[in-house]
Design a protein around this motif. Structure first.
Motif, PDB file in Angstrom:
ATOM      1  N   ASP A 104       2.859  -6.054   5.475  1.00 11.14           N
ATOM      2  CA  ASP A 104       3.720  -5.566   4.399  1.00 11.14           C
ATOM      3  C   ASP A 104       2.825  -4.766   3.449  1.00 11.14           C
ATOM      4  O   ASP A 104       2.163  -5.337   2.579  1.00 11.14           O
ATOM      5  CB  ASP A 104       4.382  -6.739   3.686  1.00 11.14           C
ATOM      6  CG  ASP A 104       5.376  -6.286   2.616  1.00 11.14           C
ATOM      7  OD1 ASP A 104       5.236  -5.149   2.110  1.00 11.14           O
ATOM      8  OD2 ASP A 104       6.277  -7.068   2.264  1.00 11.14           O
ATOM      9  N   LEU A 105       2.793  -3.453   3.614  1.00 10.41           N
ATOM     10  CA  LEU A 105       1.871  -2.627   2.832  1.00 10.41           C
ATOM     11  C   LEU A 105       2.228  -2.612   1.348  1.00 10.41           C
ATOM     12  O   LEU A 105       1.334  -2.484   0.499  1.00 10.41           O
ATOM     13  CB  LEU A 105       1.828  -1.203   3.389  1.00 10.41           C
ATOM     14  CG  LEU A 105       1.154  -1.024   4.753  1.00 10.41           C
ATOM     15  CD1 LEU A 105       0.996   0.462   5.081  1.00 10.41           C
ATOM     16  CD2 LEU A 105      -0.206  -1.712   4.805  1.00 10.41           C
ATOM     17  N   LEU A 106       3.508  -2.723   1.017  1.00 11.28           N
ATOM     18  CA  LEU A 106       3.876  -2.757  -0.400  1.00 11.28           C
ATOM     19  C   LEU A 106       3.367  -4.028  -1.070  1.00 11.28           C
ATOM     20  O   LEU A 106       2.906  -4.008  -2.224  1.00 11.28           O
ATOM     21  CB  LEU A 106       5.391  -2.634  -0.564  1.00 11.28           C
ATOM     22  CG  LEU A 106       5.984  -1.258  -0.263  1.00 11.28           C
ATOM     23  CD1 LEU A 106       7.500  -1.285  -0.447  1.00 11.28           C
ATOM     24  CD2 LEU A 106       5.363  -0.182  -1.157  1.00 11.28           C
ATOM     25  N   LEU A 107       3.426  -5.137  -0.339  1.00 14.53           N
ATOM     26  CA  LEU A 107       2.887  -6.385  -0.867  1.00 14.53           C
ATOM     27  C   LEU A 107       1.379  -6.295  -1.015  1.00 14.53           C
ATOM     28  O   LEU A 107       0.812  -6.725  -2.032  1.00 14.53           O
ATOM     29  CB  LEU A 107       3.268  -7.550   0.052  1.00 14.53           C
ATOM     30  CG  LEU A 107       2.729  -8.932  -0.340  1.00 14.53           C
ATOM     31  CD1 LEU A 107       3.236  -9.324  -1.729  1.00 14.53           C
ATOM     32  CD2 LEU A 107       3.114  -9.968   0.693  1.00 14.53           C
ATOM     33  N   GLU A 108       0.717  -5.735   0.005  1.00 16.12           N
ATOM     34  CA  GLU A 108      -0.744  -5.575  -0.059  1.00 16.12           C
ATOM     35  C   GLU A 108      -1.132  -4.661  -1.220  1.00 16.12           C
ATOM     36  O   GLU A 108      -2.142  -4.876  -1.894  1.00 16.12           O
ATOM     37  CB  GLU A 108      -1.279  -5.011   1.262  1.00 16.12           C
ATOM     38  CG  GLU A 108      -1.111  -5.921   2.467  1.00 16.12           C
ATOM     39  CD  GLU A 108      -1.886  -7.224   2.317  1.00 16.12           C
ATOM     40  OE1 GLU A 108      -2.903  -7.260   1.594  1.00 16.12           O
ATOM     41  OE2 GLU A 108      -1.456  -8.235   2.919  1.00 16.12           O
TER      42      GLU A 108
END
Length: 265
Positions: free
Chosen positions: A178-182
Motif C-alpha cells: 500500500d504505497l499511500l500508507l507507506e
C-alpha cells in the motif's frame, strides 16, 4: 527490416501498455512491434555518447576520458546528497550543475522488486519509474533542488531499499504493498527542512508493461561475450528486452554500443 546505430536508452510513452522506442540517427523503431517476433542483435563497435569517438565504453555510454571529466556523470548524479550547486560550489562545471541541480526534484516510492525510495527531476516523472520497471509509484515530496531530495532519500534509506533487484523485477516477483500508507509513514522520517514540502493531494500511478510472458529464470545478454544473438521477444520492462528463452537484454547498460538489429519475422 534492419535497424542500425548507437544504442541509447529506450524512449517511452505512458500508455496502456507503455510504448517503447529505439531511436537511431537515421531511423526509429517502436519496440512494442517486436513482441512475439524473432530478432537478431549484432554488436558492431563503440561510439561514446559524449565525444562521439569510436572508443571503448567505460560506463553509462561514456568512454573513460569523458566519464572522468564530464559534469553529466559527477558523483552527485548517483548520490544527490553530494549536490553543492545551491552553495555556489563547483564539482566539474558549475553552470551545468546549477542547471540540473537547481530545479524541482521528486522523492518517491516505487514498487519494482520491493518498495524502494528514489530521487528524480520532476521533468523525469514518470520516465524514471518506467525505466526502473515499477508497477506502481507515488511521489513523497517535491523539493526545489537536488540536495534537499538527496538528504531526504538518505533518511528514508534506513527504512526502504534504494536499489531494484533486476532479477525479481523481470520475473514480476513483486509483493503487494500500500504505497499511500507507506508514504504516510515516510513523512515521519523526513528531515525537518523537507517536511514543509509534503502534500496530501497525491495519487498512486499504475504502470502496465508490454509483456506476453514473464521468465521464470533470467540470464543477461552481454554483447562483449556474445556479440551475435538471436531470440524471440516476449516482453519489454524497465529498460530490458525479454526473450522467450529467459535471456534479458539491458538496453541502458549497453548505451554507446553500435548494433545492427534484424527483424526476422
Amino acid at each position: 527490416m534492419t535497424y542500425q546505430g548507437v544504442l541509447q536508452k529506450m524512449q517511452t510513452e505512458l500508455m496502456n501498455p507503455i510504448q517503447y522506442y529505439l531511436v537511431f540517427e537515421d531511423s526509429f523503431l517502436n519496440v512494442n512491434q517486436l513482441l512475439n517476433k524473432e530478432i537478431q542483435i549484432k554488436f558492431e563497435g563503440f561510439q561514446c555518447l559524449n565525444c562521439g569517438l569510436q572508443k571503448k565504453i567505460f560506463r553509462q555510454g561514456f568512454c573513460y576520458d569523458c566519464f572522468m571529466s564530464s559534469p553529466a556523470v559527477g558523483d552527485w548524479i548517483m548520490r544527490p546528497e553530494l549536490s553543492t550547486a545551491h552553495l555556489d560550489i563547483e564539482d566539474r562545471d558549475l553552470s551545468y550543475e546549477k542547471r540540473v541541480q537547481l530545479q524541482p526534484h521528486v522523492v518517491y516510492l516505487a514498487l519494482s522488486s520491493d518498495v524502494k525510495v528514489g530521487v528524480t527531476r520532476k521533468t523525469q516523472v514518470p520516465t524514471r519509474w518506467i525505466d526502473q520497471g515499477a508497477v506502481q509509484a507515488v511521489p513523497i515530496v517535491e523539493v526545489p533542488n537536488r540536495y534537499l531530495a538527496g538528504i531526504a532519500e538518505v533518511a528514508l534509506k534506513n527504512h526502504y531499499a534504494d536499489k531494484t533487484s533486476w532479477q525479481k523485477m523481470l520475473k514480476n516477483d513483486v509483493p503487494e504493498a500500500d504505497l499511500l500508507l507507506e508514504r504516510k509513514k515516510a513523512f515521519e522520517w523526513l528531515p525537518e527542512e523537507v517536511k514543509q514540502h509534503f502534500s496530501n493531494n497525491i495519487s498512486v500511478l499504475d504502470l502496465n508493461f508490454p509483456v506476453l510472458e514473464y521468465p521464470k529464470k533470467v540470464k543477461s545478454l552481454n554483447l562483449d561475450k556474445t556479440p551475435f544473438f538471436t531470440g524471440k521477444v516476449s516482453g519489454i520492462k524497465g529498460q530490458y528486452l525479454l526473450f522467450e528463452d529467459g535471456t534479458v537484454f539491458n538496453v541502458r547498460s549497453n548505451e554507446g554500443y553500435v548494433v545492427k538489429i534484424n527483424v526476422l519475422n
